[in-house]
Design a protein around this motif. Structure first.
Motif, PDB file in Angstrom:
ATOM      1  N   LEU A  56       8.866  77.719  77.074  1.00  0.00           N
ATOM      2  CA  LEU A  56       7.434  77.767  77.361  1.00  0.00           C
ATOM      3  C   LEU A  56       6.758  76.431  77.056  1.00  0.00           C
ATOM      4  O   LEU A  56       5.876  75.984  77.794  1.00  0.00           O
ATOM      5  N   LEU A  93       8.188  73.731  79.786  1.00  0.00           N
ATOM      6  CA  LEU A  93       7.979  73.979  81.211  1.00  0.00           C
ATOM      7  C   LEU A  93       6.611  74.566  81.538  1.00  0.00           C
ATOM      8  O   LEU A  93       6.238  74.646  82.717  1.00  0.00           O
ATOM      9  N   GLY A  94       5.888  75.016  80.530  1.00  0.00           N
ATOM     10  CA  GLY A  94       4.582  75.617  80.789  1.00  0.00           C
ATOM     11  C   GLY A  94       3.568  74.587  81.275  1.00  0.00           C
ATOM     12  O   GLY A  94       3.459  73.484  80.738  1.00  0.00           O
ATOM     13  N   TRP A 143      -1.728  79.625  84.297  1.00  0.00           N
ATOM     14  CA  TRP A 143      -0.503  79.093  83.709  1.00  0.00           C
ATOM     15  C   TRP A 143       0.676  79.379  84.628  1.00  0.00           C
ATOM     16  O   TRP A 143       0.735  80.410  85.287  1.00  0.00           O
ATOM     17  N   SER A 144       1.638  78.459  84.620  1.00  0.00           N
ATOM     18  CA  SER A 144       2.850  78.645  85.424  1.00  0.00           C
ATOM     19  C   SER A 144       3.994  77.886  84.782  1.00  0.00           C
ATOM     20  O   SER A 144       3.785  77.031  83.913  1.00  0.00           O
ATOM     21  N   LEU A 145       5.225  78.223  85.175  1.00  0.00           N
ATOM     22  CA  LEU A 145       6.417  77.526  84.697  1.00  0.00           C
ATOM     23  C   LEU A 145       6.933  76.630  85.808  1.00  0.00           C
ATOM     24  O   LEU A 145       7.154  77.080  86.939  1.00  0.00           O
TER      25      LEU A 145
END
Length: 408
Positions: A358, A361-362, A369-371
């Protein structure tokens, strides 16, 4: 006691003379002329009248008030390790003033003292709630106060960092700064320290009775809880006013009463007065040390930093000497029904991997929010920070485990 007062007042006078000698290049004759009302003519005259003399006045007033409050707290609780620092009041007042400076800046002149008072009282009652009203005489209250200091100080620092463009000057103020440009703050602080008269008038009898214990004091007609709260509120007010004027200055309130007792203060009244004098003495010499360090390293060393350099080792020594049997018992490692099992290693590794995923890559874009795999630039920013956090956290955890196992 006459000898103790004479030595303390003589040392205080010596500190003031040294401040005049090393703080200004003016001859004593010229200094006296300026004090007597002669109009300043050169820049060095203005610096003497509106910088050096106000700074010395603030050192006297703030040091005396912190020493007095430290003695009051230690006698109220019969705990020689209590002070405005170890009770968390300093950090509470600082946090409240940081919030006021950032969120209600137009009303700071009218609300600063009240905000500091509220923050200091909140911190003190939080410490009392953690350890209990009947457990203020041992080492656990000091540890609780330190924990509250760390938490509130971290919150204040986080608020400043998140509002760096508006609050960069608050870092200097939080370090404890006696620097003055005019007589505004000495004149502001002086009337707000007048409640100290209540301490000198009411506290000696109350503190003498409290030496008999709460039940003994109550049997002799003392309303213990109301008087405890009244004196505590007055003491916290003095701390809040001082912090509002100069920022956080640590350890003066802790050291002064202990020195007063070691040089012969036996009665409650003598300890209050002598702690007041020694507090002023300590802050005057601490300010001299700060100025000397500033000249040596070529950068500004604030008085609060110099006080911490002197006071932290003394706090460690006092903790070692005052550690009692009940403190050892209360600080022993607690027994738990839980037992670490091998399968917990897999669970811990999964949690660490999830958090790492998280954090690396968050991404936060357009309010959501996205990865996603970061680009080369963001990757260079993220992985050193992540590695530093992991390494520092692991090192602190190992150090804490080793120290606790060695201590208990």
């Amino acid at each position: 006691m006459i000898k103790a007062y004479s030595i303390s007042l003589g040392a205080l006078l010596l500190g003031l003379v040294l401040s005049l000698v090393f703080g200004s290049d003016l001859a004593f004759q010229r200094q006296w002329q300026l004090i007597s009302g002669v109009e300043p003519e050169q820049f060095i005259d203005f610096a003497y009248l509106y910088s050096l003399l106000p700074r010395m006045t603030m050192a006297l007033m703030v040091g005396a008030s912190l020493g007095l409050v430290g003695s009051l707290m230690q006698q109220l609780t019969q705990n020689p390790l209590l002070s405005p620092l170890t009770m968390g009041t300093s950090s509470g007042a600082w946090l409240a003033l940081v919030m006021l400076n950032l969120w209600v800046p137009l009303d700071i002149a009218d609300l600063s003292a009240a905000a500091a008072m509220i923050g200091a009282m909140f911190a003190m009652f939080l410490v009392i709630a953690i350890v209990g009203i009947r457990n203020l005489s041992g080492l656990p209250v000091v540890l609780a106060g330190m924990a509250v200091n760390i938490v509130l100080g971290a919150v204040a620092t986080a608020i400043i960092l998140l509002n760096e463009q508006f609050a960069s000057n608050l870092f200097i103020w939080g370090a404890g700064d006696l620097e003055q440009n005019d007589w505004f703050w000495p004149l502001w602080l002086a009337p707000r320290l007048l409640p100290a008269i209540l301490i000198f008038l009411l506290a000696p009898r109350v503190l003498s009775l409290l030496k008999l214990g709460q039940q003994g004091a109550a049997a002799r007609g003392l309303n213990v809880v109301p008087m405890f709260l009244l004196l505590s509120v007055v003491g916290v007010w003095l701390v809040a006013a001082s912090i509002t004027a100069v920022g956080v200055i640590s350890f003066v309130g802790l050291i002064s009463p202990n020195i007063a007792r070691r040089v012969g203060a036996r009665t409650t009244s003598n300890e209050l007065w002598l702690s007041c004098i020694i507090g002023a003495l300590l802050l005057v010499f601490t300010d001299l040390l700060a100025n000397a360090l500033s000249e040596q390293i070529g950068d500004v060393v604030h008085s609060g930093i110099a006080a911490a350099l002197v006071g932290a080792p003394i706090l460690i020594v006092l903790c070692q000497r005052q550690l009692r049997a009940q403190d050892q018992l209360s600080l022993s490692l607690p027994q738990s029904r839980l037992r670490w099992r091998n399968r917990y290693y897999g669970l811990a590794a999964f949690i660490i991997a999830l958090i790492a995923l998280l954090s690396l890559l968050g991404q936060h874009n357009a309010g959501s929010w996205s990865l996603a795999i970061p680009d080369a630039f963001n990757w260079l920013l993220r992985w050193p920070r992540w590695l530093t956090a992991v390494s520092a956290g692991a090192a602190l955890a190992v150090a804490g485990c080793v120290l606790q196992r060695l201590s208990f």
